[in-house]
Design a protein around this motif. Structure first.
Motif, PDB file in Angstrom:
ATOM      1  N   CYS A   1       3.105   2.625  19.820  1.00  0.00           N
ATOM      2  CA  CYS A   1       2.177   1.511  19.986  1.00  0.00           C
ATOM      3  C   CYS A   1       2.032   0.770  18.655  1.00  0.00           C
ATOM      4  O   CYS A   1       1.709   1.368  17.633  1.00  0.00           O
ATOM      5  CB  CYS A   1       0.823   2.047  20.451  1.00  0.00           C
ATOM      6  N   GLY A   2       2.279  -0.526  18.679  1.00  0.00           N
ATOM      7  CA  GLY A   2       2.142  -1.330  17.478  1.00  0.00           C
ATOM      8  C   GLY A   2       0.696  -1.726  17.223  1.00  0.00           C
ATOM      9  O   GLY A   2      -0.208  -1.383  17.989  1.00  0.00           O
ATOM     10  N   PRO A   3       0.445  -2.470  16.163  1.00  0.00           N
ATOM     11  CA  PRO A   3      -0.932  -2.797  15.793  1.00  0.00           C
ATOM     12  C   PRO A   3      -1.682  -3.613  16.844  1.00  0.00           C
ATOM     13  O   PRO A   3      -2.910  -3.552  16.915  1.00  0.00           O
ATOM     14  CB  PRO A   3      -0.772  -3.577  14.486  1.00  0.00           C
TER      15      PRO A   3
ATOM     16  N   THR B   1       4.624   1.413   9.166  1.00  0.00           N
ATOM     17  CA  THR B   1       5.706   1.421  10.149  1.00  0.00           C
ATOM     18  C   THR B   1       5.174   1.264  11.562  1.00  0.00           C
ATOM     19  O   THR B   1       5.871   0.788  12.450  1.00  0.00           O
ATOM     20  CB  THR B   1       6.558   2.705  10.019  1.00  0.00           C
ATOM     21  N   ALA B   2       3.923   1.668  11.790  1.00  0.00           N
ATOM     22  CA  ALA B   2       3.317   1.559  13.122  1.00  0.00           C
ATOM     23  C   ALA B   2       2.148   0.588  13.167  1.00  0.00           C
ATOM     24  O   ALA B   2       1.829   0.056  14.235  1.00  0.00           O
ATOM     25  CB  ALA B   2       2.834   2.934  13.593  1.00  0.00           C
ATOM     26  N   ALA B   3       1.506   0.358  12.043  1.00  0.00           N
ATOM     27  CA  ALA B   3       0.286  -0.454  12.024  1.00  0.00           C
ATOM     28  C   ALA B   3       0.283  -1.435  10.861  1.00  0.00           C
ATOM     29  O   ALA B   3      -0.768  -1.755  10.309  1.00  0.00           O
ATOM     30  CB  ALA B   3      -0.940   0.460  11.948  1.00  0.00           C
ATOM     31  N   GLY B   4       1.467  -1.927  10.488  1.00  0.00           N
ATOM     32  CA  GLY B   4       1.588  -2.766   9.314  1.00  0.00           C
ATOM     33  C   GLY B   4       1.260  -4.233   9.538  1.00  0.00           C
ATOM     34  O   GLY B   4       1.501  -4.785  10.619  1.00  0.00           O
ATOM     35  N   LEU B   5       0.762  -4.863   8.502  1.00  0.00           N
ATOM     36  CA  LEU B   5       0.434  -6.281   8.563  1.00  0.00           C
ATOM     37  C   LEU B   5       1.675  -7.133   8.814  1.00  0.00           C
ATOM     38  O   LEU B   5       1.611  -8.158   9.498  1.00  0.00           O
ATOM     39  CB  LEU B   5      -0.239  -6.704   7.249  1.00  0.00           C
ATOM     40  N   THR B   6       2.808  -6.709   8.299  1.00  0.00           N
ATOM     41  CA  THR B   6       4.037  -7.487   8.466  1.00  0.00           C
ATOM     42  C   THR B   6       4.574  -7.443   9.893  1.00  0.00           C
ATOM     43  O   THR B   6       5.493  -8.192  10.220  1.00  0.00           O
ATOM     44  CB  THR B   6       5.134  -6.985   7.501  1.00  0.00           C
ATOM     45  N   LEU B   7       4.016  -6.587  10.731  1.00  0.00           N
ATOM     46  CA  LEU B   7       4.439  -6.530  12.127  1.00  0.00           C
ATOM     47  C   LEU B   7       3.781  -7.611  12.971  1.00  0.00           C
ATOM     48  O   LEU B   7       4.108  -7.771  14.148  1.00  0.00           O
ATOM     49  CB  LEU B   7       4.102  -5.157  12.726  1.00  0.00           C
ATOM     50  N   ILE B   8       2.846  -8.351  12.376  1.00  0.00           N
ATOM     51  CA  ILE B   8       2.080  -9.342  13.116  1.00  0.00           C
ATOM     52  C   ILE B   8       2.292 -10.727  12.515  1.00  0.00           C
ATOM     53  O   ILE B   8       2.209 -10.911  11.293  1.00  0.00           O
ATOM     54  CB  ILE B   8       0.571  -9.018  13.078  1.00  0.00           C
ATOM     55  N   GLU B   9       2.550 -11.710  13.371  1.00  0.00           N
ATOM     56  CA  GLU B   9       2.647 -13.088  12.906  1.00  0.00           C
ATOM     57  C   GLU B   9       1.312 -13.502  12.299  1.00  0.00           C
ATOM     58  O   GLU B   9       0.245 -13.105  12.764  1.00  0.00           O
ATOM     59  CB  GLU B   9       3.001 -14.009  14.073  1.00  0.00           C
ATOM     60  N   ARG B  10       1.376 -14.304  11.252  1.00  0.00           N
ATOM     61  CA  ARG B  10       0.179 -14.649  10.491  1.00  0.00           C
ATOM     62  C   ARG B  10      -0.947 -15.190  11.369  1.00  0.00           C
ATOM     63  O   ARG B  10      -2.108 -14.823  11.212  1.00  0.00           O
ATOM     64  CB  ARG B  10       0.538 -15.676   9.405  1.00  0.00           C
ATOM     65  N   GLU B  11      -0.611 -16.049  12.309  1.00  0.00           N
ATOM     66  CA  GLU B  11      -1.655 -16.664  13.132  1.00  0.00           C
ATOM     67  C   GLU B  11      -2.280 -15.694  14.134  1.00  0.00           C
ATOM     68  O   GLU B  11      -3.321 -15.978  14.735  1.00  0.00           O
ATOM     69  CB  GLU B  11      -1.101 -17.884  13.880  1.00  0.00           C
ATOM     70  N   LYS B  12      -1.683 -14.522  14.325  1.00  0.00           N
ATOM     71  CA  LYS B  12      -2.205 -13.535  15.263  1.00  0.00           C
ATOM     72  C   LYS B  12      -2.959 -12.397  14.573  1.00  0.00           C
ATOM     73  O   LYS B  12      -3.442 -11.484  15.236  1.00  0.00           O
ATOM     74  CB  LYS B  12      -1.063 -12.948  16.100  1.00  0.00           C
TER      75      LYS B  12
ATOM     76  N   PHE C   1       2.412  17.150   6.066  1.00  0.00           N
ATOM     77  CA  PHE C   1       2.546  15.701   6.130  1.00  0.00           C
ATOM     78  C   PHE C   1       2.147  15.040   4.819  1.00  0.00           C
ATOM     79  O   PHE C   1       1.170  15.431   4.179  1.00  0.00           O
ATOM     80  CB  PHE C   1       1.641  15.135   7.233  1.00  0.00           C
ATOM     81  N   ILE C   2       2.904  14.013   4.458  1.00  0.00           N
ATOM     82  CA  ILE C   2       2.518  13.076   3.413  1.00  0.00           C
ATOM     83  C   ILE C   2       2.436  11.716   4.080  1.00  0.00           C
ATOM     84  O   ILE C   2       3.404  11.252   4.701  1.00  0.00           O
ATOM     85  CB  ILE C   2       3.531  13.049   2.260  1.00  0.00           C
ATOM     86  N   VAL C   3       1.279  11.079   3.979  1.00  0.00           N
ATOM     87  CA  VAL C   3       1.062   9.803   4.660  1.00  0.00           C
ATOM     88  C   VAL C   3       0.731   8.728   3.634  1.00  0.00           C
ATOM     89  O   VAL C   3      -0.232   8.867   2.867  1.00  0.00           O
ATOM     90  CB  VAL C   3      -0.076   9.897   5.695  1.00  0.00           C
ATOM     91  N   GLY C   4       1.517   7.656   3.617  1.00  0.00           N
ATOM     92  CA  GLY C   4       1.240   6.509   2.763  1.00  0.00           C
ATOM     93  C   GLY C   4       0.383   5.505   3.508  1.00  0.00           C
ATOM     94  O   GLY C   4       0.684   5.164   4.654  1.00  0.00           O
ATOM     95  N   LEU C   5      -0.683   5.030   2.878  1.00  0.00           N
ATOM     96  CA  LEU C   5      -1.637   4.171   3.570  1.00  0.00           C
ATOM     97  C   LEU C   5      -1.418   2.678   3.332  1.00  0.00           C
ATOM     98  O   LEU C   5      -2.114   1.854   3.914  1.00  0.00           O
ATOM     99  CB  LEU C   5      -3.067   4.535   3.151  1.00  0.00           C
ATOM    100  N   GLY C   6      -0.465   2.301   2.521  1.00  0.00           N
ATOM    101  CA  GLY C   6      -0.299   0.900   2.152  1.00  0.00           C
ATOM    102  C   GLY C   6       0.117  -0.011   3.294  1.00  0.00           C
ATOM    103  O   GLY C   6       0.826   0.390   4.211  1.00  0.00           O
ATOM    104  N   GLY C   7      -0.334  -1.260   3.205  1.00  0.00           N
ATOM    105  CA  GLY C   7       0.172  -2.311   4.085  1.00  0.00           C
ATOM    106  C   GLY C   7      -0.376  -2.356   5.489  1.00  0.00           C
ATOM    107  O   GLY C   7       0.216  -2.991   6.366  1.00  0.00           O
ATOM    108  N   SER C   8      -1.517  -1.733   5.756  1.00  0.00           N
ATOM    109  CA  SER C   8      -2.023  -1.690   7.125  1.00  0.00           C
ATOM    110  C   SER C   8      -2.630  -3.026   7.546  1.00  0.00           C
ATOM    111  O   SER C   8      -3.117  -3.792   6.725  1.00  0.00           O
ATOM    112  CB  SER C   8      -3.075  -0.590   7.276  1.00  0.00           C
TER     113      SER C   8
END
Length: 381
Positions: free
Chosen positions: A66-68, A91-102, A128-135
């Motif tokens: 499931c994406g963001p 990779t699953a909830a990143g800001l870059t996965l969404i068009e700016r206007e959305k 687990f090692i989890v990176g939190l950047g870019g959400s």
């Protein structure tokens, strides 16, 4: 001369690996007999999975989650040879996965990250090692926890909707149906921010604006997260809302600490440890690091300074390269970087500067000139 190159990505332009080899090419032109070792690195943000898998000889798993915004997206996570899972929230909830206007943090969810963890747990992994950047999210990690079996219910006993706006109807939290194997899992969280969950320095006020939040939605989300934290304390008997770092990734840090017994760690120190960087750096004569932009914030614990810190344990000279350098970047000299060099060689527009081939060429040529100077002084010594 043995040079170990541990350089972070130039985001949107060069990966850590590409940047490393650009530097190596330049060094070889200046000092043909130099021995170079490229070690990809990241601090928990973009490129973390790739850097660790490359450094350790691990493997990548790919899956759809499931994406963001609730749509299916292609995601991945890495596993090191000793069985440690490495995953980037983005990779699953990143800001870059969404068009700016959305972009709208009221609607975005971390549910997909929970699906990744669930997949890894079902495969038998527990570390687990989890990176939190870019959400792109501000849901307090509730989506992730829902995917793992925790129940967040409204006044009618129904699961609240995904996204931060679902928190508006949160009345009860139940943990009885959470994935049993979670009690055997260990979560180390790469986190380099100090923000608490709520308030003027909380995740809503500080980070939601760049995710599409408005003044009104930020006010609402801050209140909803406070209620979520209070219900968490009532349900679990723990109070993490004011702990430094739990506001990372829209409160995802809070979810890991309160519900999964996660430990917040310096991103670069955590990744450097799992990638075995200290052993490699200790054998060097010169260390190269850097990132896309060197500024005052770099000196507060980002990847280049983390690498410089390791190098200084062995009294090694540290040279850094960057796409851009700000006026306050001198702070980097005070924390272990002996000299830094911006790579742009002529005026150009940002789009041109960010082109991969152009950035590679500029970085390589700058490294060549810097190491011609290094070689000149090396010979005298």
């Amino acid at each position: 001369m043995k040079v170990v190159i541990v350089i972070d990505s130039f985001k949107g332009s060069l990966t850590s690996v590409q940047a490393g080899f650009a530097v190596a090419d330049g060094i070889k032109k200046a000092i043909p007999n130099a021995e170079t070792l490229v070690c990809p690195i990241a601090d928990g943000g973009e490129g973390t999975t790739s850097a660790v898998v490359t450094a350790t000889g691990g493997k990548i798993y790919k899956l759809k989650v499931c994406g963001p915004l609730g749509e299916q997206v292609d995601a991945e996570y890495g596993v090191t040879p000793n069985g440690t899972v490495v995953v980037e929230t983005a990779t699953a909830a990143g800001l870059t996965l969404i068009e700016r206007e959305k972009r709208n943090p009221l609607e975005t969810t971390t549910y997909g990250l929970g699906e990744i963890i669930l997949d890894a747990v079902k495969k038998g992994y527990r570390d687990f090692i989890v990176g939190l950047g870019g959400s792109a999210t501000n849901d307090g990690g509730v989506g992730m926890l829902q995917a793992l079996g925790f129940e967040f219910l409204d006044g009618d006993g129904k699961q609240i909707p995904l996204g931060a706006e679902g928190l508006a109807s949160l009345k009860e939290i139940r943990k009885e149906n959470a994935l049993p194997a979670l009690k055997d899992c260990r979560f180390q969280i790469a986190c380099d921010v100090k923000n608490p969950l709520c308030g003027e320095s909380g995740c809503s006020a500080v980070y939601a604006p760049q995710k599409g939040g408005t003044k009104e939605s930020i006010r609402l989300m801050d209140g909803w997260l406070l209620n979520y934290a209070d219900l968490t304390k009532k349900t679990l008997g723990v109070d993490f809302k004011n702990v430094e770092g739990v506001g990372a990734a829209g409160g995802l840090g809070f979810a890991f600490c309160a519900y999964l017994n996660g430990a917040l760690r310096s991103g670069i120190e955590l990744i450097a440890n799992v990638a075995g960087l200290e052993e490699k750096i200790s054998a060097a004569e010169v260390v190269v690091t850097g990132e896309g932009r060197l500024d005052g914030q770099t000196g507060m614990g980002k990847a280049p300074v983390g690498i410089a810190k390791i190098a200084k344990n062995y009294a090694l000279p540290v040279v850094a390269f960057s796409g851009a350098v700000t006026k306050d970047a001198g702070a980097c000299n005070e924390v272990g970087i002996d000299a830094f060099f911006p790579i742009l060689r002529e005026p150009c527009v940002l789009e041109r500067a960010m082109q991969t081939d152009y950035a590679y060429e500029n970085l390589s040529r700058t490294a060549e000139q810097a190491f011609r100077l290094v070689a000149a002084f090396w010979k005298k010594n």
